[in-house]
Structure formats: structure tokens, C-alpha cells
Design an enzyme around this catalytic site. Sequence first.
Site, PDB file in Angstrom:
ATOM      1  N   HIS A 168       0.831  -1.226   0.000  1.00  0.00           N
ATOM      2  CA  HIS A 168       0.000   0.000   0.000  1.00  0.00           C
ATOM      3  C   HIS A 168       0.860   1.268   0.000  1.00  0.00           C
ATOM      4  CE1 HIS A 168      -3.280  -2.739   1.323  1.00  0.00           C
ATOM      5  NE2 HIS A 168      -2.323  -3.261   2.066  1.00  0.00           N
ATOM      6  N   SER A 289      14.765  22.364 -14.745  1.00  0.00           N
ATOM      7  CA  SER A 289      13.562  23.155 -15.004  1.00  0.00           C
ATOM      8  C   SER A 289      13.995  24.489 -15.576  1.00  0.00           C
ATOM      9  CB  SER A 289      12.809  23.360 -13.693  1.00  0.00           C
ATOM     10  OG  SER A 289      12.023  24.530 -13.770  1.00  0.00           O
ATOM     11  N   LYS A 295      15.810  22.296  -9.595  1.00  0.00           N
ATOM     12  CA  LYS A 295      15.123  21.073 -10.000  1.00  0.00           C
ATOM     13  C   LYS A 295      15.993  20.137 -10.833  1.00  0.00           C
ATOM     14  CE  LYS A 295      11.218  20.018  -9.746  1.00  0.00           C
ATOM     15  NZ  LYS A 295       9.855  20.416 -10.065  1.00  0.00           N
ATOM     16  N   GLU A 302       9.585   9.315 -16.348  1.00  0.00           N
ATOM     17  CA  GLU A 302       8.189   9.712 -16.596  1.00  0.00           C
ATOM     18  C   GLU A 302       7.766   9.377 -18.022  1.00  0.00           C
ATOM     19  OE1 GLU A 302       7.338  13.702 -14.320  1.00  0.00           O
ATOM     20  OE2 GLU A 302       9.413  13.639 -14.964  1.00  0.00           O
TER      21      GLU A 302
END
Length: 473
Positions: A168, A289, A295, A302
Site C-alpha cells: 500500500h 527546469s 530542479k 516519466e
Amino acid sequence: MERCFVLSKVSSSNAMWGGRFAEGPSAIMREINASIPFDKALWRQDIAASCAHVTMLAACNIVSAEDAAAILAGLETISGEYEAHGVPENWDLEDIHMTTESRLAELIGVAAGRLHTARSRNDQVATDFRLWVRDAIDQTDAGLAALQRALVAQAGVHAASIMPGFTHLQVAQPVTLGHHLLAYYEMIRRDRSRFADARARLNVSPLGSAALAGTGFPIDRAMTASALGFDSPMRNSLDGVSDRDFAIDYLQAAAQCALHLSRLAEEFVIWASQPFGFVRMADSLSTGSSIMPQKKNPDAAELVRGHSGRIIGCLTSLMVTMKGLPLAYSKDMQDDKPPVFDAANLLGLSIAAMTGMVAGSSYRTDRMRQAAELGFATATDLADWLVRQADIPFREAHHITGAAVKLAESRGIALDELPLADLQAIDNRIDDRVFAALSVEASVAARASYGGTAPDQVRARVAEALGELEAEA
Ligand code: ARG
């Protein structure tokens, strides 16, 4: 007023075809019919199949040795041209088959017309596409083997590196990073077996099925099948030209594999996030970024996750294309290629990205170990200890452990930081030997059942995996 304008627009054919269709329906037909923009990818397979076919035609005395030699020489020239300059894209020639045949006619004259004896584009495209998918499977398999090697190498290094195991996405029990990575080794192993299975079923030759019914020429289908590395000719010509199971089999295996890669990618996205901080991704597979200088984004992971959606879509696309088609060939089947080409390209990239990520990330084992200490991950070990040392039934041990967890939680400390007296106040059968069972190291070492997370088990599985990979090399 507006309504009249619309009506007048559709009543004039020029306005209706509009724009680039100003020439009328023939221009539409030309564009919708042309598969050369994508099926030029089949050129190598098309030439190989034509060589096999004409060699057989000569051996069976269906064309003369001289014509066959001229055709073979012409095909070799075309192969060199395509290699050097790419395949020309002329929509009037529709597809790769007509493009090559028309070039052959330019090169060798009328003899070129003999190549298509006892053949149709229907069995030709079925043959070319099978050969292409077979190559794609071989490339996919090599990529997956490399990914497996990367996983096993890291698993070997991290056979004893402790991290939290989750259910979980909540800390459940400590595991080792090696164990976690080997779970993906197993998934990829099943993927490879699915691709191998698809390949074995694919490897029969449709060539000689002709348009749909076979041919009246005395051809030798076994000869072309063996020249192209197929196991045998397909046994039914209608099936030969209309079967696309091999492409669907490939896409099914690809979809399942992409799903696995997406799960692995998702792990990396989570692990690379600041609150986790389990991995630092290689710069080469991350991006910055444009506005936030701090970043470092896990874009490659992704995109692998994103690509899996597209690959699954390719499978859906082809299944829906095929599901309503009666025997034998229908032009819908020209649309079989883009989803397969897309999926193969996306899958190849995804496999390469995940291989780089597994091999090139730095694993922050200190952070992982710290996280494993949180969340009372060794609570099961306390319960197991009570069963083993005090012969308490597991359900009762579970209850006692629950009380200990509650107490530790209320004090904001770990289970093994509870004083013995407090543990004994919960149950007086607990003694100080319990602390040896409550460390995360003891927890993983205890899970030495076959396939468990104990470092020795992980090392044994790494050795087994390395043996497997060596045996196939
Ligand atoms: N370009 C076609 C395809 O990919 C080749 C087969 C054409 N056959 C036909 N009967 N028009 O399916």
C-alpha cells in the site's frame, strides 16, 4: 444567411474537397491509399523476400535463369540505393512493393515484370511484415537481456543493502534493494519468454499464398520458407494472407513488457523525489527546469511511464482494426503497420532508458536504511519472536505486538528503543533476547525462506540469474 453559405459550400465540389484536395477525389484516394510513408521501413525485408521468391521461380523453371539473374542484380542495386539515399516517397507508387518493382523496371526493363509471377502483394506484405516483426523481437530480446544484466549487477552490489519494503506504499517490512531489483529481473524474464513464444508461432511463411487461394504455378513454398529462415510454409493460403496474429502477439508481449517498465519507472520517480531520496539519477537521464534552478526532474522515467500508455494503445489499435475483417485480405490491414512500428520504437527507447537508469543511478543506501527504521517495519519480527520463543499463537502475538507498536508510537520512538520493562508490562513472556530480533538487519536475515529477502538468498538468486544469462550468451 450563414446556412445558405454552408449549403452553397457543400454543393460546389471544389469547395468541398477544399485545400490540398482541390484536384478532387483522386487526390484524396492517392493520399489515403499511400502506405509508402511508413511501409518503406520494410524495404530490407521486401528485397530479401523478392530475392528468395525469384531464386525459387528460377529453380522451378518458372522464369529463366537469365531473367532471375537480372532481377537479383537489379534488387542488389536498389538495396544499395536505399541504403545510401533512403527510399523515395512517391504516393503514386502506393507502397514499398510497387516502389521497388517500379525502380527495378527502370533498371532492368521488361524482365522486372517477371518477379511478380505467382505472387501477390497480399502474400508479399504478409511475408515482409512477419520478417520485420521477427527482427523486432530479436532486437527487443537483446535489449531486455541488457536490462537484466544491469538489474543483476546492481542486485549483486546491493544484496545486503536494506530498504523499506512496501505494501500500500506504506512501510511494511525491511527488504534488500537487491531483492527489490531482482523482482524486476523476474518480470523481464517472463517478458522475454513471451517474446520467444511469439517468435516461435510467427516463424512460418505466408509466401506463395498469392492473392488468397494459392497459385497455379508449380512453386516450391518450402524452398522460399527455408531461404527466409522460416520453419515451414503456412498450411492455408487464406490464413497466410489474412493472419496478423503474429503482430498482435508481438504487441501483447510489448504491452506487458511496457507495463513492467512503467512500474519500474514509477519506482524511480518515487525514489528520486526529495522526501524519499533513495536514488540520485544520472544527469544524462534527467532534465532541469527552465524556471526552478534547483530542479532535477526524472523525465526519462516519466516518459517510460507515459510511453507504456501509447504502447498499450498500439495493441488496442491493431486488435480493433482486425476484429471485424472477414477472410481474406482487406485494405484495413494496411493499417497494421504503424502501431507495430510505433510500439517497437517506443519500447526500444524505454528499455534503453531503464537500462541506463538502473545501471547509472547512485543508490543512497544510507537514506534507504533510515527509512526502513521508520514505520515499525520490524513489528512482524516481534510477533514471530513471540511465536518462536514463547510458543504464543500467532494471532495472540499479533495482538501483543500491536500494543507495543502503539506504545512506541505514542512516545515517538522505534520498537527496539522501548525499555524491556515496558515490553514486559505488555507481556511478561518477553525477555531481552527480543532486541536481537528487532533490528532491520536481523529482520532481513531471518527471511531466508526460498525466494525471501535474506542477503544469502539474494546472492543465491543473483548467481542463478548470472548462470542463466551466461548460458544464453
Ligand atoms: N500496401 C498494402 C498493405 O500494406 C499491400 C497489399 C495490397 N494488397 C491489395 N490487395 N491492395 O496492405
